[in-house]
Design a protein around this motif. Structure first.
Motif, PDB file in Angstrom:
ATOM      1  N   ILE A 139     -40.183  97.487  41.086  1.00  0.00           N
ATOM      2  CA  ILE A 139     -40.254  96.039  40.868  1.00  0.00           C
ATOM      3  C   ILE A 139     -39.959  95.399  42.219  1.00  0.00           C
ATOM      4  CG2 ILE A 139     -39.283  94.070  39.640  1.00  0.00           C
ATOM      5  CD1 ILE A 139     -38.460  96.165  37.444  1.00  0.00           C
ATOM      6  N   GLU A 140     -41.007  94.920  42.851  1.00  0.00           N
ATOM      7  CA  GLU A 140     -40.868  94.425  44.209  1.00  0.00           C
ATOM      8  C   GLU A 140     -40.296  93.012  44.248  1.00  0.00           C
ATOM      9  OE1 GLU A 140     -43.580  95.702  47.328  1.00  0.00           O
ATOM     10  OE2 GLU A 140     -44.881  96.444  45.716  1.00  0.00           O
ATOM     11  N   ALA A 141     -39.471  92.794  45.254  1.00  0.00           N
ATOM     12  CA  ALA A 141     -38.896  91.486  45.544  1.00  0.00           C
ATOM     13  C   ALA A 141     -39.155  91.204  47.027  1.00  0.00           C
ATOM     14  CB  ALA A 141     -37.399  91.483  45.241  1.00  0.00           C
ATOM     15  N   SER A 142     -38.912  89.992  47.441  1.00  0.00           N
ATOM     16  CA  SER A 142     -39.201  89.639  48.834  1.00  0.00           C
ATOM     17  C   SER A 142     -38.331  90.409  49.820  1.00  0.00           C
ATOM     18  CB  SER A 142     -39.005  88.136  49.040  1.00  0.00           C
ATOM     19  OG  SER A 142     -37.650  87.785  48.810  1.00  0.00           O
ATOM     20  N   ASN A 143     -37.177  90.900  49.369  1.00  0.00           N
ATOM     21  CA  ASN A 143     -36.263  91.592  50.275  1.00  0.00           C
ATOM     22  C   ASN A 143     -35.941  93.013  49.813  1.00  0.00           C
ATOM     23  OD1 ASN A 143     -34.737  90.783  48.076  1.00  0.00           O
ATOM     24  ND2 ASN A 143     -32.984  90.138  49.306  1.00  0.00           N
ATOM     25  N   GLY A 144     -36.847  93.622  49.053  1.00  0.00           N
ATOM     26  CA  GLY A 144     -36.631  95.001  48.647  1.00  0.00           C
ATOM     27  C   GLY A 144     -37.295  95.325  47.330  1.00  0.00           C
ATOM     28  N   VAL A 145     -36.680  96.274  46.622  1.00  0.00           N
ATOM     29  CA  VAL A 145     -37.263  96.774  45.389  1.00  0.00           C
ATOM     30  C   VAL A 145     -36.154  97.079  44.384  1.00  0.00           C
ATOM     31  CG1 VAL A 145     -37.304  99.172  46.221  1.00  0.00           C
ATOM     32  CG2 VAL A 145     -38.893  98.468  44.442  1.00  0.00           C
ATOM     33  N   ILE A 146     -36.489  96.908  43.111  1.00  0.00           N
ATOM     34  CA  ILE A 146     -35.551  97.202  42.023  1.00  0.00           C
ATOM     35  C   ILE A 146     -36.129  98.343  41.198  1.00  0.00           C
ATOM     36  CG2 ILE A 146     -34.499  96.336  39.891  1.00  0.00           C
ATOM     37  CD1 ILE A 146     -34.739  93.490  41.119  1.00  0.00           C
ATOM     38  N   HIS A 147     -35.254  99.313  40.874  1.00  0.00           N
ATOM     39  CA  HIS A 147     -35.585 100.364  39.918  1.00  0.00           C
ATOM     40  C   HIS A 147     -34.589 100.187  38.775  1.00  0.00           C
ATOM     41  CE1 HIS A 147     -38.146 102.187  42.925  1.00  0.00           C
ATOM     42  NE2 HIS A 147     -37.129 102.291  43.758  1.00  0.00           N
ATOM     43  N   VAL A 148     -35.064 100.011  37.568  1.00  0.00           N
ATOM     44  CA  VAL A 148     -34.204  99.756  36.406  1.00  0.00           C
ATOM     45  C   VAL A 148     -33.678 101.091  35.885  1.00  0.00           C
ATOM     46  CG1 VAL A 148     -34.087  98.732  34.104  1.00  0.00           C
ATOM     47  CG2 VAL A 148     -35.601  97.741  35.848  1.00  0.00           C
ATOM     48  N   ILE A 149     -32.355 101.165  35.668  1.00  0.00           N
ATOM     49  CA  ILE A 149     -31.742 102.380  35.138  1.00  0.00           C
ATOM     50  C   ILE A 149     -31.046 102.087  33.812  1.00  0.00           C
ATOM     51  CG2 ILE A 149     -31.558 103.585  37.340  1.00  0.00           C
ATOM     52  CD1 ILE A 149     -28.647 102.702  37.552  1.00  0.00           C
ATOM     53  N   ASP A 150     -30.888 103.133  33.002  1.00  0.00           N
ATOM     54  CA  ASP A 150     -30.364 102.959  31.658  1.00  0.00           C
ATOM     55  C   ASP A 150     -28.853 103.162  31.517  1.00  0.00           C
ATOM     56  OD1 ASP A 150     -30.177 105.718  31.895  1.00  0.00           O
ATOM     57  OD2 ASP A 150     -31.341 106.161  30.088  1.00  0.00           O
ATOM     58  N   SER A 151     -28.162 103.393  32.622  1.00  0.00           N
ATOM     59  CA  SER A 151     -26.701 103.485  32.558  1.00  0.00           C
ATOM     60  C   SER A 151     -26.117 103.078  33.905  1.00  0.00           C
ATOM     61  CB  SER A 151     -26.254 104.895  32.158  1.00  0.00           C
ATOM     62  OG  SER A 151     -26.699 105.852  33.077  1.00  0.00           O
ATOM     63  N   VAL A 152     -24.845 102.744  33.876  1.00  0.00           N
ATOM     64  CA  VAL A 152     -24.125 102.377  35.099  1.00  0.00           C
ATOM     65  C   VAL A 152     -23.691 103.677  35.761  1.00  0.00           C
ATOM     66  CG1 VAL A 152     -22.117 101.167  36.030  1.00  0.00           C
ATOM     67  CG2 VAL A 152     -23.338 100.223  34.048  1.00  0.00           C
ATOM     68  N   ILE A 153     -23.987 103.821  37.040  1.00  0.00           N
ATOM     69  CA  ILE A 153     -23.560 105.014  37.771  1.00  0.00           C
ATOM     70  C   ILE A 153     -22.265 104.701  38.500  1.00  0.00           C
ATOM     71  CG2 ILE A 153     -25.853 106.047  37.921  1.00  0.00           C
ATOM     72  CD1 ILE A 153     -26.127 104.944  40.750  1.00  0.00           C
ATOM     73  N   LEU A 154     -21.383 105.704  38.547  1.00  0.00           N
ATOM     74  CA  LEU A 154     -20.068 105.497  39.136  1.00  0.00           C
ATOM     75  C   LEU A 154     -19.831 106.475  40.280  1.00  0.00           C
ATOM     76  CD1 LEU A 154     -18.092 105.144  35.788  1.00  0.00           C
ATOM     77  CD2 LEU A 154     -18.882 103.289  37.284  1.00  0.00           C
ATOM     78  N   PRO A 155     -19.310 105.970  41.394  1.00  0.00           N
ATOM     79  CA  PRO A 155     -18.999 106.877  42.494  1.00  0.00           C
ATOM     80  C   PRO A 155     -17.820 107.774  42.122  1.00  0.00           C
ATOM     81  CG  PRO A 155     -18.235 104.649  42.990  1.00  0.00           C
ATOM     82  CD  PRO A 155     -18.977 104.592  41.683  1.00  0.00           C
ATOM     83  N   ALA A 156     -17.776 108.951  42.722  1.00  0.00           N
ATOM     84  CA  ALA A 156     -16.636 109.846  42.483  1.00  0.00           C
ATOM     85  C   ALA A 156     -15.387 109.157  43.015  1.00  0.00           C
ATOM     86  CB  ALA A 156     -16.855 111.162  43.197  1.00  0.00           C
ATOM     87  N   SER A 157     -14.304 109.259  42.250  1.00  0.00           N
ATOM     88  CA  SER A 157     -13.089 108.568  42.712  1.00  0.00           C
ATOM     89  C   SER A 157     -12.190 109.459  43.506  1.00  0.00           C
ATOM     90  CB  SER A 157     -12.312 108.004  41.522  1.00  0.00           C
ATOM     91  OG  SER A 157     -12.355 108.827  40.407  1.00  0.00           O
TER      92      SER A 157
END
Length: 157
Positions: A139-157
């Protein structure tokens, strides 16, 4: 005849300009217009990242839907909204510098996020980012692209 041609060309140019202007929305405005990212947009604003994601970029955003945020344990979103630093760390884990289209992806690809941590991209049997399924891509935008995901990803803590 010349007048009719001029009017037709002017009308076509007006329509083309309007269509071009619609595709010139930045990542934040594109997400707002979609209507399925209200939680993400509220979180981006609460974390103070809206101006950055409205900036020049380019950025690649792996954007969780409202349903993805709703699937988090009860109270998680509210807790994060009260902790802008932790919220920003999670949100920047969903952003990769540059414009990465789906055709640029490869299986077991590692991508460094704005957070500084890497996400793993898998392309066998569908595209996944750290275990989240990409449900809509490029999904293109003027300043990049969006990819839709079905869950929130979390960095390792």
């Amino acid at each position: 005849m010349l007048r009719r041609t001029f009017i037709a060309v002017t009308a076509a140019a007006t329509v083309a300009t309007s269509a071009f202007a619609m595709s010139e929305k930045d990542i934040v405005d594109t997400a707002v217009e979609a209507g399925t990212f209200t939680t993400l947009v509220a979180a981006v604003e609460a974390a103070g990242l809206a101006d950055t994601l409205k900036g020049d970029g380019p950025f690649t955003v792996f954007a969780p839907t409202d349903e993805a945020f709703a699937a988090l344990p009860e109270g998680t979103v509210e807790g994060l909204l009260e902790d802008p630093e932790a919220l920003a760390a999670i949100l920047t884990y969903h952003v990769v510098p540059g414009k990465v289209m789906s055709t640029d992806l490869s299986n077991e690809m590692m991508a460094t996020t704005v957070n500084g941590a890497d996400v793993t991209i898998m392309t066998e049997g569908g595209v996944m980012v750290d275990g989240a399924n990409v449900v809509a891509a490029d999904i293109e935008a003027s300043n990049g692209v969006i990819h839709v995901i079905d869950s929130v990803i979390l960095p390792a803590s």
